[in-house]
Each structure stands twice: as C-alpha cells, then as structure tokens.
Design an enzyme around this catalytic site. Structure first.
Site, PDB file in Angstrom:
ATOM      1  N   ARG A 181     -40.386 100.743  35.868  1.00 15.44           N
ATOM      2  CA  ARG A 181     -39.462 101.877  35.677  1.00 15.44           C
ATOM      3  C   ARG A 181     -38.148 101.413  35.041  1.00 15.44           C
ATOM      4  O   ARG A 181     -37.454 102.195  34.425  1.00 15.44           O
ATOM      5  CB  ARG A 181     -39.104 102.495  37.040  1.00 15.44           C
ATOM      6  CG  ARG A 181     -40.147 103.362  37.662  1.00 15.44           C
ATOM      7  CD  ARG A 181     -39.807 103.652  39.126  1.00 15.44           C
ATOM      8  NE  ARG A 181     -38.533 104.368  39.320  1.00 15.44           N
ATOM      9  CZ  ARG A 181     -38.404 105.678  39.371  1.00 15.44           C
ATOM     10  NH1 ARG A 181     -39.450 106.442  39.217  1.00 15.44           N
ATOM     11  NH2 ARG A 181     -37.239 106.234  39.586  1.00 15.44           N
ATOM     12  N   ARG A 185     -33.355  95.433  28.129  1.00 11.75           N
ATOM     13  CA  ARG A 185     -32.785  95.774  26.828  1.00 11.75           C
ATOM     14  C   ARG A 185     -32.039  94.616  26.202  1.00 11.75           C
ATOM     15  O   ARG A 185     -31.263  93.961  26.878  1.00 11.75           O
ATOM     16  CB  ARG A 185     -31.776  96.896  27.067  1.00 11.75           C
ATOM     17  CG  ARG A 185     -32.139  98.145  26.359  1.00 11.75           C
ATOM     18  CD  ARG A 185     -31.047  99.149  26.572  1.00 11.75           C
ATOM     19  NE  ARG A 185     -31.561 100.279  27.290  1.00 11.75           N
ATOM     20  CZ  ARG A 185     -30.914 100.884  28.266  1.00 11.75           C
ATOM     21  NH1 ARG A 185     -29.745 100.444  28.674  1.00 11.75           N
ATOM     22  NH2 ARG A 185     -31.438 101.921  28.831  1.00 11.75           N
ATOM     23  N   ARG A 258     -41.588 105.863  52.483  1.00 14.73           N
ATOM     24  CA  ARG A 258     -40.297 105.272  52.817  1.00 14.73           C
ATOM     25  C   ARG A 258     -39.286 106.401  52.849  1.00 14.73           C
ATOM     26  O   ARG A 258     -39.416 107.416  52.167  1.00 14.73           O
ATOM     27  CB  ARG A 258     -39.842 104.264  51.762  1.00 14.73           C
ATOM     28  CG  ARG A 258     -40.661 103.028  51.704  1.00 14.73           C
ATOM     29  CD  ARG A 258     -40.580 102.195  52.956  1.00 14.73           C
ATOM     30  NE  ARG A 258     -39.321 101.452  53.074  1.00 14.73           N
ATOM     31  CZ  ARG A 258     -39.021 100.723  54.136  1.00 14.73           C
ATOM     32  NH1 ARG A 258     -39.832 100.673  55.182  1.00 14.73           N
ATOM     33  NH2 ARG A 258     -37.888 100.042  54.171  1.00 14.73           N
ATOM     34  N   ARG A 289     -27.673 100.251  48.868  1.00 10.08           N
ATOM     35  CA  ARG A 289     -26.622 100.574  47.898  1.00 10.08           C
ATOM     36  C   ARG A 289     -25.554 101.449  48.527  1.00 10.08           C
ATOM     37  O   ARG A 289     -25.772 102.041  49.582  1.00 10.08           O
ATOM     38  CB  ARG A 289     -27.205 101.226  46.645  1.00 10.08           C
ATOM     39  CG  ARG A 289     -28.030 102.475  46.904  1.00 10.08           C
ATOM     40  CD  ARG A 289     -28.743 102.907  45.610  1.00 10.08           C
ATOM     41  NE  ARG A 289     -29.624 104.039  45.892  1.00 10.08           N
ATOM     42  CZ  ARG A 289     -30.532 104.515  45.054  1.00 10.08           C
ATOM     43  NH1 ARG A 289     -30.697 103.979  43.868  1.00 10.08           N
ATOM     44  NH2 ARG A 289     -31.291 105.529  45.391  1.00 10.08           N
ATOM     45  N   GLU A 314     -26.790 103.427  51.994  1.00  8.31           N
ATOM     46  CA  GLU A 314     -28.206 103.784  52.129  1.00  8.31           C
ATOM     47  C   GLU A 314     -28.982 102.653  52.795  1.00  8.31           C
ATOM     48  O   GLU A 314     -28.962 101.517  52.315  1.00  8.31           O
ATOM     49  CB  GLU A 314     -28.818 104.067  50.755  1.00  8.31           C
ATOM     50  CG  GLU A 314     -28.160 105.242  50.062  1.00  8.31           C
ATOM     51  CD  GLU A 314     -28.917 105.702  48.819  1.00  8.31           C
ATOM     52  OE1 GLU A 314     -29.941 105.073  48.463  1.00  8.31           O
ATOM     53  OE2 GLU A 314     -28.472 106.687  48.214  1.00  8.31           O
ATOM     54  N   TYR A 362     -44.460 109.201  42.810  1.00  6.89           N
ATOM     55  CA  TYR A 362     -43.052 108.825  42.675  1.00  6.89           C
ATOM     56  C   TYR A 362     -42.479 109.533  41.444  1.00  6.89           C
ATOM     57  O   TYR A 362     -42.228 108.932  40.417  1.00  6.89           O
ATOM     58  CB  TYR A 362     -43.000 107.299  42.511  1.00  6.89           C
ATOM     59  CG  TYR A 362     -41.654 106.621  42.605  1.00  6.89           C
ATOM     60  CD1 TYR A 362     -40.489 107.321  42.828  1.00  6.89           C
ATOM     61  CD2 TYR A 362     -41.569 105.245  42.464  1.00  6.89           C
ATOM     62  CE1 TYR A 362     -39.267 106.666  42.903  1.00  6.89           C
ATOM     63  CE2 TYR A 362     -40.358 104.580  42.541  1.00  6.89           C
ATOM     64  CZ  TYR A 362     -39.213 105.304  42.754  1.00  6.89           C
ATOM     65  OH  TYR A 362     -38.016 104.654  42.815  1.00  6.89           O
ATOM     66  N   ASP A 364     -39.760 111.665  39.166  1.00 10.92           N
ATOM     67  CA  ASP A 364     -38.348 111.989  38.961  1.00 10.92           C
ATOM     68  C   ASP A 364     -38.227 113.512  38.858  1.00 10.92           C
ATOM     69  O   ASP A 364     -39.232 114.220  38.801  1.00 10.92           O
ATOM     70  CB  ASP A 364     -37.843 111.342  37.664  1.00 10.92           C
ATOM     71  CG  ASP A 364     -37.693 109.834  37.813  1.00 10.92           C
ATOM     72  OD1 ASP A 364     -37.405 109.381  38.932  1.00 10.92           O
ATOM     73  OD2 ASP A 364     -37.868 109.124  36.813  1.00 10.92           O
TER      74      ASP A 364
END
Ligand code: UDP
Length: 380
Positions: A181, A185, A258, A289, A314, A362, A364
C-alpha cells in the site's frame, strides 16, 4: 408481501449512506439503521474546542477516480489537505513518509536519486540473495516483501516495530500486500498518496454523511441482530454492511479483526506536533501514532488562531466483543473462513453485502464509494 421499505440498510457508514443516497434519488423507499448513537460509522467526527476530531482515527480521502471525487464534492466541497506523515524511529530521529528521497537523505545522507537507488539496490540484493539461497522466489510474507522492496535499514527503523504493533503479529506471519500500500518514490515528495485527488470535507466528515442521508429515514441505537426477524420483515431487500460472520451466526467460526483504542487529550497548546500524523515506529513506544486533529482543516500558521489542540494516541489492539472492529486480518486462516461466508452470501437473492466488514476487505473510503455507486447502478 407488502413491505414498508424497498431497502433496509444495516449500517450508516460510507457504503450504506452512499447506497441510501442513490436509492433515494432513484425513488426507492429506504430505511437506514445503525446500532451506534451517531451516523457515519468510523468516519464520524465530534467537534471539540472548534476542532473536528476524527473519533475513530484519521480519515484522509484520496482517489484517482474522477467520478468518485466529483460525487463526494457534489455533497460537500473538499479542502486541499495533503497527508504527509512523519515517523519517529527507534533511533530517535524523525523521518518523512512515505519512503521517498527525503527519507533516504535522512537515513543514508544520499542526495541524488542515483545515490539512493544504488544504496537501495545493495540492500535489496542482500535480501533477494538470501531468499534465493533458501530456495524462495517470491516474498511469502510482509517481512520478505519489505526487505526485498526497501531493504534492511528502513525495514528495521520504519516498518518492523510499527507493523508488529499495528497488527499484533510477527511480520513473518503477515501478508505481503499490506506493505505494498505504501509508495516508494525516488523524488522529494512527502505526499503519502499517489492519487490525483485528496482532501477532507470542508466542515468535517459529518457534512458528507449528513448530505448523503438527507431526507432518508434513519434509526440510531438499533441493533439488527437483537430483533432480526422484525427487521427482515420491513423491507424487500437488505443492504448489510456489518460483520459477515455475525450475519451467519458464526457458523464457520469467527473472523478476526484489529481495532484501535484511542486516548484523546485536549491541550492548552496551539500546535503540539506540527503535523496531523506522527507515527512512532519503535516497538518500545506503546502507541502507533499521535494524531493532531486541527491540522486536517487549518493550514500553515492559521493553526495558531485556536489556542487549543486535540490529540489522540492510537493503541492497536485485537478486536473482541464490545469493541468496534476496524481492520480485517487478511491472513490465510481468516481468508479461508471468509471465503466460506462469501460463498453463502453469493447465493442470497435479497441481501446485498458491502463495505469493510461485510466483505472482510481492507478498503479505503473511495473504493467503498465506487463500489456502492456501481452496485446501485446495477441494482436500482
Ligand atoms: N507502515 C509502516 N510504517 C509506518 C506506516 C505504515 O510500516 O510508519 C506499514 C504498516 O504495515 C501498515 C501499512 O504500512 O499496516 C499500511 O499503512 P497505512 O498507513 O496505509 O495504514 P492505515 O492508515 O490504513 O492504518
């Protein structure tokens, strides 16, 4: 049989709300029910101190699908938020994400793409050679995938600890696709997503959901399963967006998920961490995070206009009864169980399954909307 509604939609999240919107537009009679006291599923926000707080974790809308982007913007205009998280690593340093030239510079001091590629190739080759020596040709798990994609240094500083905290599993036991995911770059570009379009609804996600469900009958605090016979009798068809294993009374066993425990804090600090998302990639820090919510909707020094800030830490935990399931765990064991439920679902003529929980995928946000739009196009 005479039904009061054409569709009963179980779950007022993004899939259910998008389908409801299209069904209403097509002149269908629709009822949406949700067991929670609010609309929106996990995109729901609560306004605290003038800040839209993402109650179920950061949601950043991104897509390259123009139809989906135009659709959501027709409900509420989106701002120009660009997600560029940073990571605090076990070595104490701060790195840019996703993995890009800034990260490579911070990690190795390399300044040009050529230098970075050379370093990456050396580390990747090491991992590939090791796999080859063991007779392995394709990465079999997340660890092998990460090592062959990005090498040992980044895996150890930025991936291993974070991933094992997030999933509560060893990287060797997780599927490789999870890490694919993330973009890699060779440019100095900290945009987390490669998509054409990205943003947050101006005024918050509740505006999106409220817009989708305007004029639609909704009942909150209602559990489909506590009066299943009754609910199955109110509409000709059901759009089910809850847990597919629960729909079938767990007959093939329970699927695992989860979830996240959030620790919210309101601070008398205008700008706590200077970014909306800061990942903590060390296994020694208990949370994954910290989100500072005001940065989703105020940019630059306008963050100082509000002297307060709301943050959430989190903590990733295994799902159990009573918690909201967030992430399906698409490992082999769970996927096999899901496939059995899915085979049953495919035979249903009056029930449509859609969304992260019903499809155990999963997803988005944008693909969920695309799916609901396509499905409503076929169905209505
Ligand atoms: N990931 C990581 N380090 C990071 C951020 C992400 O190793 O600092 C990995 C981790 O395995 C995670 C995956 O990348 O599960 C996908 O991350 P993403 O940010 O897409 O997860 P989400 O925002 O959906 O929780």
């Amino acid at each position: 049989m005479n039904y009061k509604y054409d569709y009963l939609i179980v779950g007022a999240g993004l899939f259910g709300a998008t389908f409801a919107y299209k069904a209403k537009q097509a002149g269908r009679r629709v009822l949406v029910i949700d067991k929670r006291p609010h609309l929106g599923g996990n995109i729901y926000c609560e306004n605290i101190e003038g800040i839209n707080v993402h109650k179920y974790g950061a949601h950043i809308f991104h897509t390259s699908n123009k139809e989906v982007w135009d659709f959501v913007n027709s409900i509420v205009p989106f701002n120009r938020y660009t997600n560029s998280p940073i990571a605090v690593a076990p070595n104490g340093k701060v790195y840019n994400l996703p993995f890009n030239m800034n990260t490579f510079y911070q990690m190795w001091g390399v300044r040009t793409p050529e230098e970075a590629i050379a370093e990456l190739e050396t580390q990747r080759k090491e991992a590939i050679d090791k796999m080859k020596a063991d007779g392995i040709s394709e990465p079999r798990n997340l660890e092998e995938q990460a090592l062959t994609l990005i090498g040992k240094d980044i895996y150890e500083q930025l991936i291993k600890g974070y991933t094992e905290k997030q999933w509560g599993r060893d990287c060797k036991e997780l599927p490789a696709f999870i890490i694919r995911r993330l973009p890699v770059r060779m440019t100095f570009n900290n945009n987390y997503f490669n998509d054409y379009y990205q943003g947050i609804p101006i005024g918050g996600y509740n505006k999106l959901i409220d817009g989708l469900l305007e004029g639609v009958d909704v009942q909150l605090n209602v559990d489909f399963f506590s009066e299943r016979n009754y609910w199955e009798g109110v509409a000709a068809k059901i759009v089910f967006t809850g847990k597919i294993d629960e729909f079938y009374n767990y007959r093939f066993g329970k699927l695992e998920y989860r979830t996240v425990r959030f620790e919210f804090e309101t601070l008398d600090i205008a700008n706590y961490q200077g970014n909306s998302v800061v990942n903590y990639t060390s296994a020694n820090v208990p949370f994954t995070r910290i989100i500072e919510h005001k940065h989703f909707e105020s940019f630059g020094n306008s963050v100082y206009e509000n002297p307060k800030s709301v943050i959430s830490r989190e903590y990733s935990v295994e799902w159990e009864e009573g918690l909201e399931p967030f992430y399906p765990i698409n490992d082999e064991k769970n996927q096999e169980i899901y496939n059995k439920y899915s085979a049953l679902a495919n035979k249903e003529s009056n029930v449509i399954f859609g969304g992260r929980l019903a499809e155990y995928k999963y997803y988005d946000m944008a693909p969920i909307i695309a799916k609901a739009l396509n499905l409503s196009g076929d169905e209505l």
